[in-house]
Every structure is written in structure tokens, then in C-alpha cells.
Design a protein around this motif. Structure first.
Motif, PDB file in Angstrom:
ATOM      1  N   PRO A 249      10.047 -54.769  25.219  1.00 28.96           N
ATOM      2  CA  PRO A 249       9.010 -55.200  26.166  1.00 28.96           C
ATOM      3  C   PRO A 249       8.804 -56.019  26.517  1.00 28.96           C
ATOM      4  O   PRO A 249       8.957 -57.230  27.638  1.00 28.96           O
ATOM      5  N   GLN A 250       9.944 -57.569  25.829  1.00 22.75           N
ATOM      6  CA  GLN A 250      10.738 -58.627  25.750  1.00 22.75           C
ATOM      7  C   GLN A 250      11.584 -59.137  27.029  1.00 22.75           C
ATOM      8  O   GLN A 250      11.515 -59.703  27.629  1.00 22.75           O
ATOM      9  N   VAL A 251      12.380 -58.229  27.148  1.00 23.14           N
ATOM     10  CA  VAL A 251      13.779 -58.076  27.471  1.00 23.14           C
ATOM     11  C   VAL A 251      13.214 -57.733  29.336  1.00 23.14           C
ATOM     12  O   VAL A 251      13.265 -58.210  30.189  1.00 23.14           O
ATOM     13  N   LEU A 252      11.998 -56.303  28.968  1.00 15.29           N
ATOM     14  CA  LEU A 252      11.782 -56.560  30.631  1.00 15.29           C
ATOM     15  C   LEU A 252      10.895 -57.170  31.194  1.00 15.29           C
ATOM     16  O   LEU A 252      10.974 -58.222  32.170  1.00 15.29           O
ATOM     17  N   ALA A 253       9.838 -58.401  30.289  1.00 14.75           N
ATOM     18  CA  ALA A 253       9.359 -59.347  31.136  1.00 14.75           C
ATOM     19  C   ALA A 253      10.093 -60.485  31.491  1.00 14.75           C
ATOM     20  O   ALA A 253       9.939 -60.900  32.282  1.00 14.75           O
ATOM     21  N   ARG A 254      11.419 -60.917  30.987  1.00 16.41           N
ATOM     22  CA  ARG A 254      12.239 -61.626  30.559  1.00 16.41           C
ATOM     23  C   ARG A 254      13.278 -61.423  32.262  1.00 16.41           C
ATOM     24  O   ARG A 254      12.715 -62.467  33.351  1.00 16.41           O
TER      25      ARG A 254
ATOM     26  N   GLU B 228      14.751 -65.909  47.995  1.00 17.98           N
ATOM     27  CA  GLU B 228      14.791 -64.947  49.298  1.00 17.98           C
ATOM     28  C   GLU B 228      13.460 -63.429  49.227  1.00 17.98           C
ATOM     29  O   GLU B 228      12.926 -62.707  48.882  1.00 17.98           O
ATOM     30  N   PRO B 229      12.438 -64.035  49.882  1.00 18.34           N
ATOM     31  CA  PRO B 229      11.327 -63.833  49.953  1.00 18.34           C
ATOM     32  C   PRO B 229      11.315 -62.532  51.008  1.00 18.34           C
ATOM     33  O   PRO B 229      10.117 -61.157  50.648  1.00 18.34           O
ATOM     34  N   ASP B 230      12.246 -62.610  51.461  1.00 24.49           N
ATOM     35  CA  ASP B 230      12.275 -61.220  52.293  1.00 24.49           C
ATOM     36  C   ASP B 230      13.219 -60.112  52.297  1.00 24.49           C
ATOM     37  O   ASP B 230      13.252 -58.936  52.459  1.00 24.49           O
ATOM     38  N   SER B 231      13.500 -60.567  50.500  1.00 26.75           N
ATOM     39  CA  SER B 231      15.149 -59.096  50.003  1.00 26.75           C
ATOM     40  C   SER B 231      14.469 -57.985  49.766  1.00 26.75           C
ATOM     41  O   SER B 231      13.094 -58.053  48.909  1.00 26.75           O
ATOM     42  N   LYS B 232      14.081 -56.860  49.969  1.00 20.73           N
ATOM     43  CA  LYS B 232      13.740 -55.435  49.857  1.00 20.73           C
ATOM     44  C   LYS B 232      14.607 -55.294  48.295  1.00 20.73           C
ATOM     45  O   LYS B 232      13.286 -54.209  47.935  1.00 20.73           O
ATOM     46  N   TRP B 233      15.453 -55.363  48.174  1.00 19.34           N
ATOM     47  CA  TRP B 233      16.179 -55.203  47.022  1.00 19.34           C
ATOM     48  C   TRP B 233      15.152 -56.237  45.441  1.00 19.34           C
ATOM     49  O   TRP B 233      15.477 -55.180  44.866  1.00 19.34           O
ATOM     50  N   CYS B 234      15.102 -56.538  45.814  1.00 18.63           N
ATOM     51  CA  CYS B 234      14.445 -57.754  44.847  1.00 18.63           C
ATOM     52  C   CYS B 234      13.223 -57.236  44.219  1.00 18.63           C
ATOM     53  O   CYS B 234      12.496 -56.839  43.745  1.00 18.63           O
ATOM     54  N   MET B 235      12.643 -56.779  46.308  1.00 12.41           N
ATOM     55  CA  MET B 235      11.167 -56.182  45.959  1.00 12.41           C
ATOM     56  C   MET B 235      11.010 -54.843  45.217  1.00 12.41           C
ATOM     57  O   MET B 235       9.773 -54.642  44.527  1.00 12.41           O
ATOM     58  N   ASN B 236      12.274 -54.409  45.676  1.00 15.85           N
ATOM     59  CA  ASN B 236      11.829 -52.626  44.793  1.00 15.85           C
ATOM     60  C   ASN B 236      12.038 -52.737  43.662  1.00 15.85           C
ATOM     61  O   ASN B 236      11.232 -51.913  42.721  1.00 15.85           O
ATOM     62  N   ALA B 237      12.724 -54.049  42.826  1.00 13.23           N
ATOM     63  CA  ALA B 237      12.691 -53.502  41.555  1.00 13.23           C
ATOM     64  C   ALA B 237      11.393 -54.297  40.820  1.00 13.23           C
ATOM     65  O   ALA B 237      11.357 -53.904  39.474  1.00 13.23           O
ATOM     66  N   LEU B 238      11.092 -55.246  41.315  1.00  9.02           N
ATOM     67  CA  LEU B 238       9.671 -56.130  40.850  1.00  9.02           C
ATOM     68  C   LEU B 238       8.681 -55.040  41.175  1.00  9.02           C
ATOM     69  O   LEU B 238       7.905 -54.369  39.415  1.00  9.02           O
ATOM     70  N   ALA B 239       8.715 -54.131  42.020  1.00  7.69           N
ATOM     71  CA  ALA B 239       7.761 -52.784  41.985  1.00  7.69           C
ATOM     72  C   ALA B 239       7.964 -51.653  41.169  1.00  7.69           C
ATOM     73  O   ALA B 239       6.858 -51.589  40.478  1.00  7.69           O
ATOM     74  N   HIS B 240       9.260 -52.034  40.818  1.00  9.15           N
ATOM     75  CA  HIS B 240       9.068 -50.317  39.620  1.00  9.15           C
ATOM     76  C   HIS B 240       9.123 -51.326  38.324  1.00  9.15           C
ATOM     77  O   HIS B 240       9.231 -50.586  37.231  1.00  9.15           O
ATOM     78  N   TYR B 241       9.771 -52.512  37.790  1.00  7.93           N
ATOM     79  CA  TYR B 241       9.897 -53.334  36.860  1.00  7.93           C
ATOM     80  C   TYR B 241       7.993 -53.328  36.470  1.00  7.93           C
ATOM     81  O   TYR B 241       7.521 -53.402  34.933  1.00  7.93           O
ATOM     82  N   HIS B 242       7.515 -53.625  37.731  1.00 18.02           N
ATOM     83  CA  HIS B 242       6.073 -54.091  36.937  1.00 18.02           C
ATOM     84  C   HIS B 242       5.330 -52.805  36.728  1.00 18.02           C
ATOM     85  O   HIS B 242       4.411 -52.393  35.739  1.00 18.02           O
TER      86      HIS B 242
ATOM     87  N   LEU C 187       4.156 -49.720  29.369  1.00 18.87           N
ATOM     88  CA  LEU C 187       4.737 -49.674  27.964  1.00 18.87           C
ATOM     89  C   LEU C 187       3.668 -49.675  26.808  1.00 18.87           C
ATOM     90  O   LEU C 187       2.175 -49.858  27.298  1.00 18.87           O
ATOM     91  N   ALA C 188       4.163 -49.032  25.407  1.00 18.34           N
ATOM     92  CA  ALA C 188       2.992 -48.653  24.965  1.00 18.34           C
ATOM     93  C   ALA C 188       2.607 -49.799  24.332  1.00 18.34           C
ATOM     94  O   ALA C 188       0.790 -49.768  23.968  1.00 18.34           O
ATOM     95  N   SER C 189       3.191 -51.020  24.845  1.00 16.07           N
ATOM     96  CA  SER C 189       2.201 -52.571  23.622  1.00 16.07           C
ATOM     97  C   SER C 189       1.788 -53.114  25.242  1.00 16.07           C
ATOM     98  O   SER C 189       0.721 -54.481  24.547  1.00 16.07           O
ATOM     99  N   ALA C 190       1.287 -52.989  26.692  1.00 20.42           N
ATOM    100  CA  ALA C 190       0.207 -52.901  27.344  1.00 20.42           C
ATOM    101  C   ALA C 190      -0.749 -52.887  27.288  1.00 20.42           C
ATOM    102  O   ALA C 190      -1.640 -52.052  27.269  1.00 20.42           O
ATOM    103  N   SER C 191      -1.671 -54.209  27.164  1.00 22.86           N
ATOM    104  CA  SER C 191      -3.039 -54.006  26.947  1.00 22.86           C
ATOM    105  C   SER C 191      -3.435 -53.419  28.273  1.00 22.86           C
ATOM    106  O   SER C 191      -3.302 -53.145  29.828  1.00 22.86           O
ATOM    107  N   GLU C 192      -4.380 -53.107  28.220  1.00 28.21           N
ATOM    108  CA  GLU C 192      -5.596 -52.024  29.663  1.00 28.21           C
ATOM    109  C   GLU C 192      -5.654 -53.801  30.850  1.00 28.21           C
ATOM    110  O   GLU C 192      -5.766 -53.151  31.994  1.00 28.21           O
ATOM    111  N   THR C 193      -5.560 -55.339  30.839  1.00 25.88           N
ATOM    112  CA  THR C 193      -5.869 -55.827  31.290  1.00 25.88           C
ATOM    113  C   THR C 193      -3.898 -56.132  31.689  1.00 25.88           C
ATOM    114  O   THR C 193      -4.244 -56.246  33.439  1.00 25.88           O
ATOM    115  N   ASP C 194      -2.670 -56.184  31.021  1.00 29.03           N
ATOM    116  CA  ASP C 194      -1.828 -56.749  31.823  1.00 29.03           C
ATOM    117  C   ASP C 194      -1.836 -55.398  32.737  1.00 29.03           C
ATOM    118  O   ASP C 194      -0.799 -55.048  33.909  1.00 29.03           O
ATOM    119  N   VAL C 195      -2.096 -54.156  32.651  1.00 31.16           N
ATOM    120  CA  VAL C 195      -2.313 -52.519  33.274  1.00 31.16           C
ATOM    121  C   VAL C 195      -2.671 -52.030  34.523  1.00 31.16           C
ATOM    122  O   VAL C 195      -1.904 -52.693  35.147  1.00 31.16           O
TER     123      VAL C 195
END
Lengths: 332, 347
Positions: A255-260, A272-286, A292-300
Motif C-alpha cells: 500500500p505504501q508503494v502504491l500510494a507513493r 502533462e494534463p493530456d497524457s493518456k498513458w499517465c491517465m491510464n496508469a492513474l485509473a488502474h492504480y486507483h 487493497l485489503a487495507s482500504a477503508s470504505e471511504t477510500d474505496v
């Protein structure tokens, strides 16, 4: 035919070319008939070997002739040769394939013949494996040269893995996975866009990480994140670094690495507000964060909402793949 | 919407009919691909609805003339396996065998061949780690695994896999394919190799034929495949490489098998393939403006068919053969193509 520009040829020019080719065709067909006749007659002689040379010079993709050549060697010449002479014959074979590879670096048959030769190097001199080691040393040099010429040639990369895996235990100096890793670093540093090198890295590290402690893995991963972050900031439009980053995160990140990493990519996204690769990664990592097992309901809820917003934006920015984003967003 | 010209079917039919007439030096230098070339030509014609534009009987006779009675060149004879070479006088190889069997099935002439001997040939090519070799000289990669599985399926003999390696043959072959999968969900030519669109197709199609598609992460692979499309509409085979019409088949067929064909931009892809036609001499090239060949012609047409270009016949993405043929044999699997358009360009 790959990448050869079409030119219009007048009927007269075509006819002139045809006539000019006639003698070449006749010579080629005559040679081919001759070699195939010797093959049918099972002639396994030095003379026959010489004729296959001439034919392969004209057409190195003629696999039947490579087969015949190997049969000439194993059935005709090797049985009557001393180990020294066999080494001489195989050296000749390797020299020949090298000349062909310079012109045709992507012809499967040539690579195959080379591998066959290496596997047939006899033990010796005497009880040693000296000959084999000499041959493998040459292979290393050659594969480096071929990858210098085309750093994405997948035949050459496969061949490199083959050479590394095949090295005899007595090979000196010993070649360690760390040496190979250094090689990929060199390739990546000279061009971040070389995904072949990034790929090889996933294989090398995947193997070595299975053998060290989780703490050591975490340390090494951090170094990898540093390297790939440089690549991402250098050119956020290049897929190579993003794919590698996704491999580093994996299916089950800490979880720490993912958050970082999420934060680090958000920073890049601001630039780079229009970088699709950036956004793809963000969507996936969100979405990963929401799982994550540690995610609270609010986090989810928060992460899913973020992902959905990004996916909806991607539908517009990366319209060619809008159906994919739509489908992913529809789950949340 | 787009300025790409429509598909010139009569011109491409004529181009394929004339392939065998132009006997220039290149024609002689490509003999090792001749039987494959016949399959490419026949499939291209079938997709365009002109299967009979090449004479059937002569074609079947040609296929049979490629039979290598000494397949595997075993010492001592008599050989018990047999297979096809690329041309009369050429050695048996799994690649020629693939095309030979496909043509005979499309021409309803499988009775001409001794199926048992072909099956025997194929079984000798499987290594103890599940790799499949092209012939007895040991070259191997997942292309050959696909041919092995696909041809056995066409022959109705998939069960023969259970007769090797103590009944573990099937598992070994499947595991070798699955081990060629990478973190990106895509496949390389062998375990350890970088993901590549053509290798993805052969692996996905093999697993689909064997009913093992649950070994694939469809979302992940679908992502990798959909990212092969470049802004010009064409598809590449690996990240950061150039587009090429043949990937319109490899990547699209894989997308179709995993049900994600709608994840790319159909109209742009159609326009790209159509733009690669040679509208003077016929045929399709790797990209607009290059020399055409029958290989890119068939895979361009097959791609157009999958994404619904009007007037083309359906193609089976597992076999790269007319769906009519594989359907009749009861081989149809659950794949998705795009609805066939009424016209191009659309109104």
C-alpha cells in the motif's frame, strides 16, 4: 515484402528487367536442380557441401538446403573427421551464417543453423571444454553486434537469452544475471524507448527476486522505480516505461508503494494534463488502491470515483479506445 | 468521413490469379513459401467470395505433389510418418503441412492424404517440455505449437495428444504456451521472449481451440492489443514499432477470440488497410505506397472481414479459414466479430 516502396514500372522497363533477369534465373534454377538431385542421391560429400554454399548464397531462406547441409556434415563428413577437423568445419559454418545474418538478420533458418552448429561442437581439445568456450565467447560478441545494429530485433534478443542459458559451467569469465541486468541498463540508458530491454529486465529481476528476502526485493524495486520514473518524465508518450511501471507495481503491491507511485504520477499528470498513458496508469492504480485489503470504505469510494472520472476523460482524449474505457467505467 | 478508396475486389482477384504467371527471379527465390502462398491466395479469394477463381483440381494435385514421403528422413527407412514440404522436392515441415491440410479441407479433398501419417509426423515434433518443433532439426516456437494444435483439430485428432508422454502431451503443450505469456498479458515466441502480436494470435487461438481460454486475462491482454493501434489507424506488433497491415490479422483475430474487437477504432483501421491497396496492379501492401504481396493481401482482407467490411465472407479467427468451412466441421468457438456493414463508406 516489408517496407519496400512501390514504384511504377513502364511495360518497356519491365520487359527489359525480365530479359536481364533471364540468365540469372536460368543459372539459379540449374544450380537448384543440381543440388536437389545430389540430395535425392544422398551425396554427402565435400563437393556437395560446396554446391549448397553457392545456392544458399543466392537464397539463404531455402530451408531444405540447410537440412541437406546438416545431413552432409553429420552423415558424410563428421564420421570421417578428427575432432579438430569437425571444429574446423563448424567454424566455417558459423562464418558463413554470420555473413548471411549481416544481410538478413531476421531469417529464422539462419539462426537455427547457427544454434545447431553450437550444439554440435565436440568436447576438447583433449578432455577440456576449451573449444566450446571459445565458440560461446564468439557468440557473445556477435549477438552484441547484432543488437547494436537493431536494438529491437527479437531474434537477436532470444538468441542472447539462448547463449546465456547455454554457457558451459566452465565458461570464463562466468556470466551472471547481474551482468545481463547491466547490459539492459546500458541499452535502456541509450534509449528509454527500447521495450525489448525493459522486457528482458522483467525476466531477469523476476528470477533473482524469487531468491532474496522481501526486504531486499523492496530495496531493489525502489531503485527500479527511480529508473523508470526518469523514463516517464523524459517522454510520457512512450509506452515502454509505462508498461514497465505497471509490471513493477504488479497485482499485489504494498500500500505504501502504491500510494507513493500514485502521487508521483499525479505530479507528472499536472505537467502533462493530456497524457493518456499517465491517465491510464492513474485509473488502474486507483482501482488497485480500491482493491487493497487495507482500504477503508471511504477510500474505496474515493478511488473508484477518481478512476471513473479519469476513464470518462480518456473516452474523449483517446477516442480510438473509447469502448474500452466505457466498459471499464461501467463497472463502477 | 474518410477518403480511403473502397475495396477493389475484381482487381485483387485478378492479382491473385496472375501470381503464378509472373515467373521472375523473386518467384524462384520464394519457392520455400509456395504452398503457404497457395493457401494465402485461396483464403483471400474465399474471403472475397471468389474461391473458384483458381482451378481446384490443379491446386489439389499441386498440394499432393508437395508430399514428402521421407518426412523426418528417418534412418533407416521405411518412414512411418509423412508430411508436406513447401514445394515438390522440399523437405517436410510443419509450416508446409499446415497449409497443405488447410487447402485440402477448404477444397474438400482431405481423402487424398494419409491422415494417420500426418498425425504421426506431428506427434514426433513435441519435445519433453511441451515445445513443438518445425521439423527434426529442432527449431521451435509457439507458431509451431499453434500449427500442431490447429491441424490436429482440423483432422479431428486432438485426442492423439494424449498418446504421448504418458498421457501428459496435451498438458505439456498447453503449459509451454502459457509459459510464453508475459506480465502484460500478451505472448512471446517462447518462454522468456518479448510479447509480439503474431505470437499473441497463435497462443490465444491454440488455447481457444483447446478450450483453455480461462488461462488468459482478457482485460489485460485486450488492453495490450488495443494499444497496438496507432493514430494513423494501422496496428503494430510491439510497443513503439511501426504499423503493418499483417497485424490487422494477428491482433484483430486475437481481439475477436477474447471478445474485445470493439476496443479499437474500426473505421480508422479499415481506412488504413484500404489505403494500402495497389489500385493499379491489385493486392495489398504492408502499408500505403509499398509493394504488395499475397501475404499482406490475405491478412488485410481477413482483417477487413473481421471488422465487418461489406460484401466479404466471414472468417474464423481461430483457423484463418472461411467460417463456413469450420462451422460445417463443428469447430466453431465463442468468438466475436463486428457486424457486417451495408456499405463503405457509410452513408
Amino acid at each position: 515484402m516489408h517496407g519496400v516502396k512501390r514504384t511504377r514500372v513502364s511495360p518497356e522497363a519491365a520487359e527489359a528487367k525480365r530479359i536481364k533477369e533471364q540468365s540469372k534465373i536460368q543459372a539459379y534454377v540449374a544450380l537448384q536442380d543440381d543440388v536437389l538431385a545430389s540430395k535425392r542421391a544422398k551425396e554427402y560429400t565435400v563437393e556437395a557441401l560446396g554446391k549448397t554454399n553457392q545456392l544458399l548464397d543466392l537464397n539463404p531462406e531455402f530451408y531444405t538446403i540447410w537440412n541437406y547441409r546438416r545431413n552432409i556434415l553429420t552423415r558424410g563428413l563428421f564420421p570421417e573427421s578428427t575432432p579438430e577437423e569437425i571444429v574446423g568445419l563448424l567454424t566455417g559454418e558459423l562464418r558463413m551464417t554470420m555473413a548471411y545474418l549481416r544481410v538478413h538478420p531476421k531469417v529464422y533458418w539462419i539462426w537455427t543453423h547457427r544454434m545447431w552448429c553450437l550444439e554440435n561442437v565436440p568436447l576438447g581439445p583433449g578432455e577440456s571444454k576449451g573449444w566450446r568456450n571459445e565458440f560461446w565467447k564468439t557468440e557473445f560478441m556477435i549477438v552484441e553486434k547484432l543488437l547494436d545494429a537493431d536494438a529491437r530485433n527479437f531474434h537477436a534478443w532470444s538468441y542472447r537469452r539462448y547463449v546465456v542459458e547455454s554457457l558451459p559451467a566452465s565458461f570464463s569469465p562466468a556470466r551472471s544475471p547481474a551482468d545481463e541486468l547491466k547490459y539492459t541498463s546500458k541499452k535502456i540508458e541509450s534509449n528509454f524507448s527500447n521495450f525489448s530491454a525493459w522486457h528482458y529486465r522483467t525476466k531477469l529481476l523476476g528470477k533473482s527476486w524469487a531468491e532474496i528476502t522481501p526486504e531486499e526485493v523492496a530495496d531493489e524495486k525502489d531503485q527500479e522505480f527511480e529508473l523508470v520514473t526518469q523514463a516517464l518524465w523524459t517522454d510520457p508518450g512512450d509506452q515502454s516505461g509505462w508498461l514497465y511501471h505497471r509490471w513493477l507495481i504488479g497485482h499485489n503491491p504494498s500500500p505504501q508503494v502504491l500510494a507513493r507511485e500514485l502521487e508521483s504520477i499525479q505530479e507528472l499528470h499536472k505537467e502533462e494534463p493530456d497524457s493518456k498513458w499517465c491517465m491510464n496508469a492513474l485509473a488502474h492504480y486507483h482501482l488497485l488502491s480500491a482493491r487493497l485489503a487495507s482500504a477503508s470504505e471511504t477510500d474505496v469510494t474515493k478511488h473508484r470515483a477518481e478512476a471513473k472520472t479519469i476513464l470518462e476523460r480518456l473516452e474523449v482524449i483517446d477516442e480510438d479506445r473509447k469502448e474500452r474505457y466505457r466498459e471499464l467505467a461501467s463497472h463502477y | 468521413m474518410t477518403s480511403a478508396p473502397p475495396l477493389d475486389v475484381p482487381l485483387h482477384v485478378k492479382y491473385i490469379q496472375q501470381l503464378d504467371e509472373k515467373k521472375d527471379l523473386a518467384y524462384h527465390l520464394t519457392e520455400h513459401l509456395r504452398l503457404n502462398g497457395v493457401y494465402w491466395g485461396l483464403t483471400a479469394l474465399s474471403i472475397m467470395g471468389h474461391k473458384d477463381a483458381l482451378p481446384r483440381d490443379a491446386m489439389v494435385d499441386y498440394v499432393m505433389s508437395c508430399w514428402d514421403d521421407e518426412a523426418a528422413d528417418t534412418l533407416p527407412p521405411p518412414p512411418s510418418s509423412g508430411a508436406f514440404g513447401a514445394h515438390p522436392g522440399h523437405d517436410a515441415h510443419i509450416h508446409g503441412t499446415c497449409s497443405g491440410i488447410q487447402i485440402l479441407i477448404m477444397q474438400d479433398a482431405l481423402d487424398r492424404v494419409d491422415v494417420d501419417r500426418v498425425v504421426k509426423f506431428l506427434l514426433t515434433l513435441v519435445g519433453p517440455d511441451g515445445r513443438v518443433e518445425g521439423d527434426q532439426f529442432g527449431e521451435f516456437d509457439v507458431r509451431f505449437s499453434y500449427i500442431f494444435v490447429m491441424v490436429l483439430s482440423l483432422l479431428g485428432r486432438l485426442d492423439a495428444m494424449d498418446t504421448i508422454y504418458d498421457g501428459k502431451g496435451r498438458q505439456l503443450v498447453v503449459d509451454n504456451i502459457v509459459n510464453s505469456m508475459n506480465f502484460d498479458g500478451a505472448f512471446g515466441s517462447e518462454p522468456g521472449a518479448e510479447s509480439h502480436g503474431a505470437m499473441v494470435w497463435v497462443c490465444v487461438a491454440s488455447l481457444a481451440i483447446l478450450g483453455e481460454l480461462d488461462r488468459i486475462d482478457r482485460d489485460l491482454l485486450g488492453w495490450w492489443l488495443s494499444e497496438r493501434q496507432l493514430p494513423n489507424g494501422g496496428l503494430n506488433g510491439r510497443p513503439e514499432k511501426l504499423e503493418d497491415v499483417c497485424y490487422s490479422w494477428w491482433n484483430l483475430a486475437a481481439l475477436s477470440i477474447i471478445g474485445k474487437l470493439h476496443w479499437i477504432n474500426r473505421d480508422k483501421l479499415m481506412a488504413f488497410i484500404l489505403g494500402a491497396q495497389d489500385l493499379e496492379g491489385g493486392g495489398i501492401a504492408d502499408r500505403p505506397g509499398d509493394w504488395v504481396d499475397v501475404f499482406h493481401t490475405v491478412f488485410g482482407l481477413a482483417g477487413l472481414s473481421l471488422v465487418g467490411y461489406p460484401g466479404l465472407r466471414d472468417i474464423d479467427p481461430l483457423y484463418c479459414m472461411p467460417a463456413e468451412v469450420t462451422d460445417k466441421m463443428g469447430l466453431r468457438r465463442d468468438y466475436r466479430t463486428l457486424p457486417r456493414l451495408e456499405q463503405w463508406p457509410q452513408a
